[in-house]
Design a protein around this motif. Structure first.
Motif, PDB file in Angstrom:
ATOM      1  N   ALA A  49       0.576  -1.237  -0.104  1.00 35.04           N
ATOM      2  CA  ALA A  49       0.177   0.263   0.548  1.00 35.04           C
ATOM      3  C   ALA A  49       1.223   1.433   0.292  1.00 35.04           C
ATOM      4  O   ALA A  49       0.689   2.759  -0.411  1.00 35.04           O
ATOM      5  CB  ALA A  49      -1.162  -0.251   1.243  1.00 35.04           C
ATOM      6  N   ARG A  50       1.594   1.490   0.994  1.00 29.16           N
ATOM      7  CA  ARG A  50       3.112   2.185   1.193  1.00 29.16           C
ATOM      8  C   ARG A  50       4.058   2.520   0.101  1.00 29.16           C
ATOM      9  O   ARG A  50       4.755   1.823   0.488  1.00 29.16           O
ATOM     10  CB  ARG A  50       3.193   2.947   2.541  1.00 29.16           C
ATOM     11  CG  ARG A  50       4.061   3.656   2.915  1.00 29.16           C
ATOM     12  CD  ARG A  50       4.517   3.873   4.251  1.00 29.16           C
ATOM     13  NE  ARG A  50       3.197   3.767   5.057  1.00 29.16           N
ATOM     14  CZ  ARG A  50       2.941   5.586   4.801  1.00 29.16           C
ATOM     15  NH1 ARG A  50       3.434   6.152   4.388  1.00 29.16           N
ATOM     16  NH2 ARG A  50       1.765   4.743   5.888  1.00 29.16           N
ATOM     17  N   THR A  52       7.117   4.895  -0.675  1.00 24.65           N
ATOM     18  CA  THR A  52       7.694   5.661  -0.350  1.00 24.65           C
ATOM     19  C   THR A  52       7.585   7.259  -1.266  1.00 24.65           C
ATOM     20  O   THR A  52       7.660   8.145  -1.026  1.00 24.65           O
ATOM     21  CB  THR A  52       8.680   5.269   0.215  1.00 24.65           C
ATOM     22  OG1 THR A  52       8.204   4.783   2.000  1.00 24.65           O
ATOM     23  CG2 THR A  52       9.435   7.428   1.829  1.00 24.65           C
ATOM     24  N   VAL A  55       4.533   8.622  -1.950  1.00 25.59           N
ATOM     25  CA  VAL A  55       3.692   9.440  -0.926  1.00 25.59           C
ATOM     26  C   VAL A  55       4.684  11.037  -1.276  1.00 25.59           C
ATOM     27  O   VAL A  55       4.025  11.831  -1.317  1.00 25.59           O
ATOM     28  CB  VAL A  55       4.465   9.001  -0.064  1.00 25.59           C
ATOM     29  CG1 VAL A  55       4.362   9.516   1.236  1.00 25.59           C
ATOM     30  CG2 VAL A  55       3.398   6.854   0.427  1.00 25.59           C
ATOM     31  N   HIS A  81      -1.219  15.576   3.311  1.00 22.59           N
ATOM     32  CA  HIS A  81      -0.225  13.992   4.251  1.00 22.59           C
ATOM     33  C   HIS A  81      -1.608  13.336   5.083  1.00 22.59           C
ATOM     34  O   HIS A  81      -1.711  12.164   4.912  1.00 22.59           O
ATOM     35  CB  HIS A  81       0.643  14.624   5.381  1.00 22.59           C
ATOM     36  CG  HIS A  81       1.037  14.145   6.010  1.00 22.59           C
ATOM     37  ND1 HIS A  81       1.816  13.099   5.907  1.00 22.59           N
ATOM     38  CD2 HIS A  81       0.817  14.003   7.205  1.00 22.59           C
ATOM     39  CE1 HIS A  81       2.411  12.368   6.770  1.00 22.59           C
ATOM     40  NE2 HIS A  81       1.177  12.728   7.794  1.00 22.59           N
ATOM     41  N   VAL A  84      -3.439  11.770   2.144  1.00 21.71           N
ATOM     42  CA  VAL A  84      -2.604  10.098   1.709  1.00 21.71           C
ATOM     43  C   VAL A  84      -2.128   8.841   2.656  1.00 21.71           C
ATOM     44  O   VAL A  84      -2.655   7.987   2.401  1.00 21.71           O
ATOM     45  CB  VAL A  84      -0.951  10.754   1.700  1.00 21.71           C
ATOM     46  CG1 VAL A  84      -0.321   9.865   1.353  1.00 21.71           C
ATOM     47  CG2 VAL A  84      -1.087  11.304  -0.595  1.00 21.71           C
ATOM     48  N   GLU A  85      -2.118   9.341   4.043  1.00 23.66           N
ATOM     49  CA  GLU A  85      -2.648   8.512   5.329  1.00 23.66           C
ATOM     50  C   GLU A  85      -3.017   7.694   5.033  1.00 23.66           C
ATOM     51  O   GLU A  85      -3.795   6.904   4.899  1.00 23.66           O
ATOM     52  CB  GLU A  85      -1.905   9.064   6.661  1.00 23.66           C
ATOM     53  CG  GLU A  85      -0.417   9.707   6.174  1.00 23.66           C
ATOM     54  CD  GLU A  85       0.197   8.496   6.450  1.00 23.66           C
ATOM     55  OE1 GLU A  85       0.012   7.909   6.726  1.00 23.66           O
ATOM     56  OE2 GLU A  85       1.225   8.435   5.458  1.00 23.66           O
ATOM     57  N   SER A  87      -5.620   7.282   2.281  1.00 22.59           N
ATOM     58  CA  SER A  87      -5.543   5.783   1.420  1.00 22.59           C
ATOM     59  C   SER A  87      -4.789   4.974   1.715  1.00 22.59           C
ATOM     60  O   SER A  87      -5.295   4.050   1.206  1.00 22.59           O
ATOM     61  CB  SER A  87      -5.245   6.953   0.342  1.00 22.59           C
ATOM     62  OG  SER A  87      -5.896   7.966   0.045  1.00 22.59           O
ATOM     63  N   ILE A  88      -3.387   5.266   1.990  1.00 16.90           N
ATOM     64  CA  ILE A  88      -2.600   3.911   2.263  1.00 16.90           C
ATOM     65  C   ILE A  88      -3.420   2.806   3.336  1.00 16.90           C
ATOM     66  O   ILE A  88      -3.744   1.547   3.164  1.00 16.90           O
ATOM     67  CB  ILE A  88      -1.535   4.063   2.961  1.00 16.90           C
ATOM     68  CG1 ILE A  88      -0.449   4.949   1.882  1.00 16.90           C
ATOM     69  CG2 ILE A  88      -0.585   3.322   4.121  1.00 16.90           C
ATOM     70  CD1 ILE A  88       0.302   6.057   2.498  1.00 16.90           C
ATOM     71  N   ARG A  89      -4.270   4.041   4.524  1.00 18.90           N
ATOM     72  CA  ARG A  89      -4.756   3.023   5.642  1.00 18.90           C
ATOM     73  C   ARG A  89      -5.902   1.724   4.987  1.00 18.90           C
ATOM     74  O   ARG A  89      -6.046   0.938   4.658  1.00 18.90           O
ATOM     75  CB  ARG A  89      -5.686   3.663   6.426  1.00 18.90           C
ATOM     76  CG  ARG A  89      -4.936   3.918   7.396  1.00 18.90           C
ATOM     77  CD  ARG A  89      -5.345   4.420   8.873  1.00 18.90           C
ATOM     78  NE  ARG A  89      -5.783   5.554   8.651  1.00 18.90           N
ATOM     79  CZ  ARG A  89      -5.404   7.121   8.638  1.00 18.90           C
ATOM     80  NH1 ARG A  89      -4.074   7.200   8.094  1.00 18.90           N
ATOM     81  NH2 ARG A  89      -6.466   7.808   8.419  1.00 18.90           N
ATOM     82  N   GLU A  91      -5.987   1.361   1.974  1.00 16.94           N
ATOM     83  CA  GLU A  91      -5.341   0.152   0.638  1.00 16.94           C
ATOM     84  C   GLU A  91      -5.412  -0.681   1.707  1.00 16.94           C
ATOM     85  O   GLU A  91      -5.173  -2.012   1.562  1.00 16.94           O
ATOM     86  CB  GLU A  91      -4.099   0.574   0.016  1.00 16.94           C
ATOM     87  CG  GLU A  91      -4.227   1.757  -1.227  1.00 16.94           C
ATOM     88  CD  GLU A  91      -3.115   1.998  -1.896  1.00 16.94           C
ATOM     89  OE1 GLU A  91      -2.341   1.594  -2.034  1.00 16.94           O
ATOM     90  OE2 GLU A  91      -3.384   2.916  -2.902  1.00 16.94           O
ATOM     91  N   GLU A  92      -4.301  -0.675   3.003  1.00 10.88           N
ATOM     92  CA  GLU A  92      -3.642  -1.927   2.891  1.00 10.88           C
ATOM     93  C   GLU A  92      -4.898  -2.179   3.767  1.00 10.88           C
ATOM     94  O   GLU A  92      -5.058  -4.405   4.140  1.00 10.88           O
ATOM     95  CB  GLU A  92      -3.372  -1.580   4.596  1.00 10.88           C
ATOM     96  CG  GLU A  92      -1.746  -0.946   4.333  1.00 10.88           C
ATOM     97  CD  GLU A  92      -0.680   0.348   5.549  1.00 10.88           C
ATOM     98  OE1 GLU A  92      -2.167  -0.051   6.430  1.00 10.88           O
ATOM     99  OE2 GLU A  92       0.527   0.111   5.033  1.00 10.88           O
TER     100      GLU A  92
END
Length: 98
Positions: A49-50, A52, A55, A81, A84-85, A87-89, A91-92
């Motif tokens: 998901a992340r 870097t 990001v 920020h 994006v965080e 979005s990453i959660r 996706e995870e």
């Protein structure tokens, strides 16, 4: 978008703010659907998901885009920020890696 200088009173101004907020919500919903698609593609390719470097690129783009249209780049970086965080959660969770 309406030129703010053309708005004659608080009623018109508030209506324009509400319309802008509605458009922003629609854009954010579209971005969330793009994130869902990214999770599908990442799952099929074994990607995390992340990523870097991506990001960093998104945050750099947010700063540059903000500056280009007269928005405070620091504000944009803070907002993106959080976005994006989130979005990453998202996706995870889709990837089963929460």
């Amino acid at each position: 978008m309406t030129d703010p200088a053309s708005l004659r009173d608080m009623t018109e101004l508030r209506a324009e703010i509400d319309a802008t907020d509605k458009a922003l919500a629609a854009l954010l919903a579209h971005r969330a659907r793009l994130i869902d698609r990214a999770a599908d593609i990442k799952a099929g390719n074994g990607l995390p998901a992340r990523i870097t470097s991506r990001v960093d690129e998104v945050l750099d783009n947010a700063r540059a885009n903000a500056g280009a249209c007269g928005l405070d780049p620091d504000l944009a970086a803070d907002l993106w920020h959080r976005l994006v965080e989130w979005s990453i959660r998202r996706e995870e969770a889709a990837l089963g890696r929460e």
